[in-house]
Design a protein around this motif. Structure first.
Motif, PDB file in Angstrom:
ATOM      1  N   LEU A  58       0.877  -1.304   0.283  1.00  0.00           N
ATOM      2  CA  LEU A  58       0.132  -0.271   0.099  1.00  0.00           C
ATOM      3  C   LEU A  58       0.772   0.797  -0.179  1.00  0.00           C
ATOM      4  CD1 LEU A  58      -2.486  -1.419   2.406  1.00  0.00           C
ATOM      5  CD2 LEU A  58      -3.191  -0.449  -0.050  1.00  0.00           C
ATOM      6  N   ARG A 153      -9.225   5.527  -0.871  1.00  0.00           N
ATOM      7  CA  ARG A 153      -9.388   4.086  -0.821  1.00  0.00           C
ATOM      8  C   ARG A 153      -7.753   3.235  -0.086  1.00  0.00           C
ATOM      9  NH1 ARG A 153      -5.983   0.505  -2.725  1.00  0.00           N
ATOM     10  NH2 ARG A 153      -5.984   1.918  -5.364  1.00  0.00           N
ATOM     11  N   ILE A 154      -6.592   3.594  -0.448  1.00  0.00           N
ATOM     12  CA  ILE A 154      -5.344   3.085   0.347  1.00  0.00           C
ATOM     13  C   ILE A 154      -5.227   4.143   1.713  1.00  0.00           C
ATOM     14  CG2 ILE A 154      -3.111   3.912   0.059  1.00  0.00           C
ATOM     15  CD1 ILE A 154      -3.649   4.351  -3.039  1.00  0.00           C
ATOM     16  N   THR A 156      -8.341   3.867   3.773  1.00  0.00           N
ATOM     17  CA  THR A 156      -8.506   2.955   4.539  1.00  0.00           C
ATOM     18  C   THR A 156      -8.118   1.721   4.410  1.00  0.00           C
ATOM     19  OG1 THR A 156     -11.152   3.889   3.731  1.00  0.00           O
ATOM     20  CG2 THR A 156     -11.348   1.549   4.164  1.00  0.00           C
ATOM     21  N   GLU A 157      -7.791   1.376   3.300  1.00  0.00           N
ATOM     22  CA  GLU A 157      -7.168  -0.318   3.519  1.00  0.00           C
ATOM     23  C   GLU A 157      -5.796  -0.056   4.206  1.00  0.00           C
ATOM     24  OE1 GLU A 157      -6.456  -1.824  -0.552  1.00  0.00           O
ATOM     25  OE2 GLU A 157      -7.950  -1.502  -0.964  1.00  0.00           O
ATOM     26  N   ARG A 160      -6.329  -0.435   7.752  1.00  0.00           N
ATOM     27  CA  ARG A 160      -6.960  -1.902   8.127  1.00  0.00           C
ATOM     28  C   ARG A 160      -5.705  -2.661   8.194  1.00  0.00           C
ATOM     29  NH1 ARG A 160     -10.463  -4.356  11.278  1.00  0.00           N
ATOM     30  NH2 ARG A 160     -11.803  -3.073  10.324  1.00  0.00           N
ATOM     31  N   ALA A 161      -4.589  -2.440   7.667  1.00  0.00           N
ATOM     32  CA  ALA A 161      -3.713  -3.450   7.605  1.00  0.00           C
ATOM     33  C   ALA A 161      -2.656  -3.075   8.581  1.00  0.00           C
ATOM     34  CB  ALA A 161      -2.593  -2.759   6.452  1.00  0.00           C
TER      35      ALA A 161
END
Length: 210
Positions: A58, A153-154, A156-157, A160-161
């Protein structure tokens, strides 16, 4: 001390990776044509190896978007540094981190590094385009409609990561895992030397004791 050792090791290893990729296509010499010069999206290292690669993949994707940010701003009155926007991002991720059970200060530190890495790449691209006008982007992406949704979007990811890799980001194993993950992501995304430098700048706050 740990961060300095990690940075030195990554600079050396990632530099070697960049050299090995010298014959490959640059990460995105012309940001607006990135998609057209890659037959398919780069394979995330996390798809073939667990560990901290979900994070470094990411980071790499976010760094490649720096090309579009730079293309959108280059030759305009929009500065690379945007303290108001940066503060909004950091406040937002801190709030969302709390909801995920993450340390908001630690998350802000990680995202602050992403912002600085992004600006490092933008400055490098500006210098490249100033020196080589023929490499300047031919299109100006729309920051609001095109680029920011991808960055969101990144974000949010990434949150989570960070949540999912919490146990891996502790000593003593975090630093070697992070170094391996960074090199794999640099290779998988075909990062050039500038983007490798950006990737190294993105890493200092990943490990819990950094």
């Amino acid at each position: 001390m740990h961060s300095r050792r990690l940075r030195s090791a990554l600079v050396a290893v990632c530099a070697a990776t960049a050299v090995s990729l010298a014959g490959a296509a640059p990460a995105a010499a012309h940001p607006s044509t990135y998609a057209s010069t890659h037959a398919s999206p780069p394979v995330r290292a996390a798809a073939v190896s667990p560990g901290l690669t979900p994070l470094t993949d990411l980071f790499a994707e976010r760094l490649l978007l720096a090309d579009k940010v730079a293309a959108a701003k280059y030759g305009t009155d929009k500065p690379i540094d945007d303290p108001v926007r940066e503060r909004q991002i950091l406040d937002d991720v801190a709030t969302r981190a709390t909801g995920l059970g993450l340390d908001p200060d630690g998350v802000k530190a990680v995202f602050r590094d992403q912002i600085e890495a992004n600006k490092l790449v933008q400055r490098g691209l500006y210098a490249r385009w100033d020196a080589h006008p023929e490499e300047r982007p031919t299109e100006r992406p729309d920051l609001v409609k095109e680029v920011r949704p991808q960055l969101d979007r990144i974000t949010t990811e990434l949150l989570r990561a960070l949540h999912d890799t919490g146990r891996l980001r502790t000593p003593p194993s975090c630093e070697p895992r992070l170094a391996v993950a960074a090199v794999r992501s640099a290779y998988g995304h075909e990062l050039d030397a500038l983007h490798v430098e950006g990737l190294v700048r993105a890493l200092p706050s990943v490990c819990a004791d950094s």
